[in-house]
Design a protein around this motif. Structure first.
Motif, mmCIF file in Angstrom:
data_model
loop_
_atom_site.group_PDB
_atom_site.id
_atom_site.type_symbol
_atom_site.label_atom_id
_atom_site.label_comp_id
_atom_site.label_asym_id
_atom_site.label_seq_id
_atom_site.Cartn_x
_atom_site.Cartn_y
_atom_site.Cartn_z
ATOM 1 N N THR A 2 0.833 -1.190 0.000
ATOM 2 C CA THR A 2 0.000 0.000 0.000
ATOM 3 C C THR A 2 0.866 1.238 0.000
ATOM 4 O O THR A 2 2.081 1.178 0.131
ATOM 5 N N SER A 4 1.299 3.353 2.167
ATOM 6 C CA SER A 4 1.969 3.636 3.423
ATOM 7 C C SER A 4 3.270 2.856 3.571
ATOM 8 O O SER A 4 4.029 3.087 4.490
ATOM 9 N N LYS A 20 -8.678 4.831 -8.318
ATOM 10 C CA LYS A 20 -9.747 4.944 -7.331
ATOM 11 C C LYS A 20 -10.990 5.657 -7.862
ATOM 12 O O LYS A 20 -12.046 5.608 -7.241
ATOM 13 N N ILE A 70 -14.954 9.587 3.908
ATOM 14 C CA ILE A 70 -13.802 9.069 4.661
ATOM 15 C C ILE A 70 -13.489 7.645 4.217
ATOM 16 O O ILE A 70 -12.318 7.283 4.005
ATOM 17 N N PHE A 71 -14.526 6.822 4.068
ATOM 18 C CA PHE A 71 -14.310 5.461 3.572
ATOM 19 C C PHE A 71 -13.737 5.478 2.153
ATOM 20 O O PHE A 71 -12.858 4.681 1.817
ATOM 21 N N ARG A 74 -10.070 6.398 2.233
ATOM 22 C CA ARG A 74 -9.250 5.334 2.814
ATOM 23 C C ARG A 74 -9.173 4.093 1.926
ATOM 24 O O ARG A 74 -8.318 3.228 2.152
ATOM 25 N N ARG A 76 -8.331 1.651 -1.201
ATOM 26 C CA ARG A 76 -7.105 1.512 -1.963
ATOM 27 C C ARG A 76 -7.349 1.266 -3.439
ATOM 28 O O ARG A 76 -6.412 1.326 -4.240
ATOM 29 N N ALA A 142 -4.121 11.752 -1.761
ATOM 30 C CA ALA A 142 -5.188 12.076 -0.814
ATOM 31 C C ALA A 142 -5.609 13.540 -0.941
ATOM 32 O O ALA A 142 -6.795 13.860 -0.907
ATOM 33 N N THR A 146 -9.284 14.783 -2.078
ATOM 34 C CA THR A 146 -10.047 15.631 -1.161
ATOM 35 C C THR A 146 -10.561 16.880 -1.873
ATOM 36 O O THR A 146 -11.737 17.258 -1.750
ATOM 37 N N ASN A 279 -2.422 7.635 -2.932
ATOM 38 C CA ASN A 279 -3.556 7.356 -2.076
ATOM 39 C C ASN A 279 -4.261 6.073 -2.496
ATOM 40 O O ASN A 279 -5.448 5.900 -2.281
#
Length: 287
Positions: A2, A4, A20, A70-71, A74, A76, A142, A146, A279
């Motif tokens: 991922t 991160s 996404k 938010i979901f 988050r 992927r 992200a 947003t 993201n």
């Protein structure tokens, strides 16, 4: 792996990011119009038919939108049901927010539209200065996503004010307003294929206009006949639209599940070319 995690030793140039957001195709616009039409009737169902009021309805839909987005942020990978849930909630929240400003707040359709246009312009300015890509098919950070969702919320709220302005302030009625907006959408489609007009600008103009198209279409179906509608009511109209929308989303979800993972190049800053944190799920380039 991922976003991160640390990038693999093959180098960033060999990385791709799971998409996404959907491709902008004809089916995208069909589902968008369905979702925004449902947003109009769904917002009116809670605020007017159930007598909750615009303020409470706006708070309810805004809270649901925040949870859903938010979901989405988050996630992927692209999940059609999640994406279109957020779109539908921006439409319902946009409907009640616009009505709250225009009617309860006393701004009127013109004042509300000016306020929302100003807000949308500020979002685009921040987006431009952020260095994120403005290509809505290739957003992979992200911050970029947003800004995308904030712009969509303003766009759908603005679309509600625009539709009410055409139908009520100008006295065109729901049917005539919908036909005018449909003609403009066709003109934008022609411009996309036959002119060199910037595609990003065309996308956002179309995105804003599909909202009043859906709004006037929803009002035409749900409003009483003495108000120029077909008299279906908000309950039956919302139920019918939800059924059709779910059918499209399920078909899209099956296509995505059965197909290969759709990917984008790892994101970079639009002006400097510096790497940015993705993201979505990072994958090696199959090439």
């Amino acid at each position: 792996m991922t976003a991160s995690d640390d990038p693999p030793t093959t180098g960033r140039s060999a990385l791709r990011v799971a998409r996404k957001l959907p491709h902008i195709t004809a089916s995208f616009w069909v589902v968008k119009i369905l979702a925004t039409t449902l947003g109009e009737t769904g917002g009116d169902l809670l605020a007017q038919t159930l007598h909750v009021g615009y303020l409470v309805a706006t708070v309810v839909f805004a809270a649901l939108f925040l949870i859903a987005v938010i979901f989405q942020l988050r996630a992927r990978r692209y999940h059609p049901a999640l994406f279109w849930t957020v779109i539908a909630l921006t439409s319902t929240a946009g409907t009640t927010l616009s009505d709250l400003l225009n009617r309860t707040g006393g701004l009127g359709y013109t004042g509300g539209a000016v306020l929302l246009i100003t807000g949308l312009a500020v979002v685009f300015l921040l987006w431009w200065r952020s260095g994120q890509t403005l290509d809505v098919e290739n957003i992979a950070t992200a911050r970029g996503e947003t800004l995308y969702w904030i712009a969509i919320l303003f766009s759908n709220s603005l679309g509600t004010s625009s539709g009410d302005f055409l139908a009520d302030s100008l006295g065109l009625g729901f049917r005539t307003s919908a036909l005018i907006l449909l003609a403009v959408m066709i003109a934008l489609l022609v411009a996309h294929y036959l002119t060199s007009v910037n595609g990003i600008a065309l996308f956002w103009i179309a995105f804003v206009l599909t909202r009043p198209l859906g709004a006037t279409g929803g009002d035409f179906l749900s409003k009483p006949t003495d108000h120029g509608g077909l008299g279906w009511g908000t309950q039956w109209t919302s139920a019918a639209l939800l059924s059709v929308l779910v059918g499209f989303v399920v078909a899209e979800a099956i296509r995505v599940r059965n197909g290969p993972v759709d990917t984008l190049p790892a994101p970079t800053h639009r002006r400097t070319g510096e790497p940015q944190k993705a993201n979505g799920e990072l994958l090696p380039d199959p090439a």
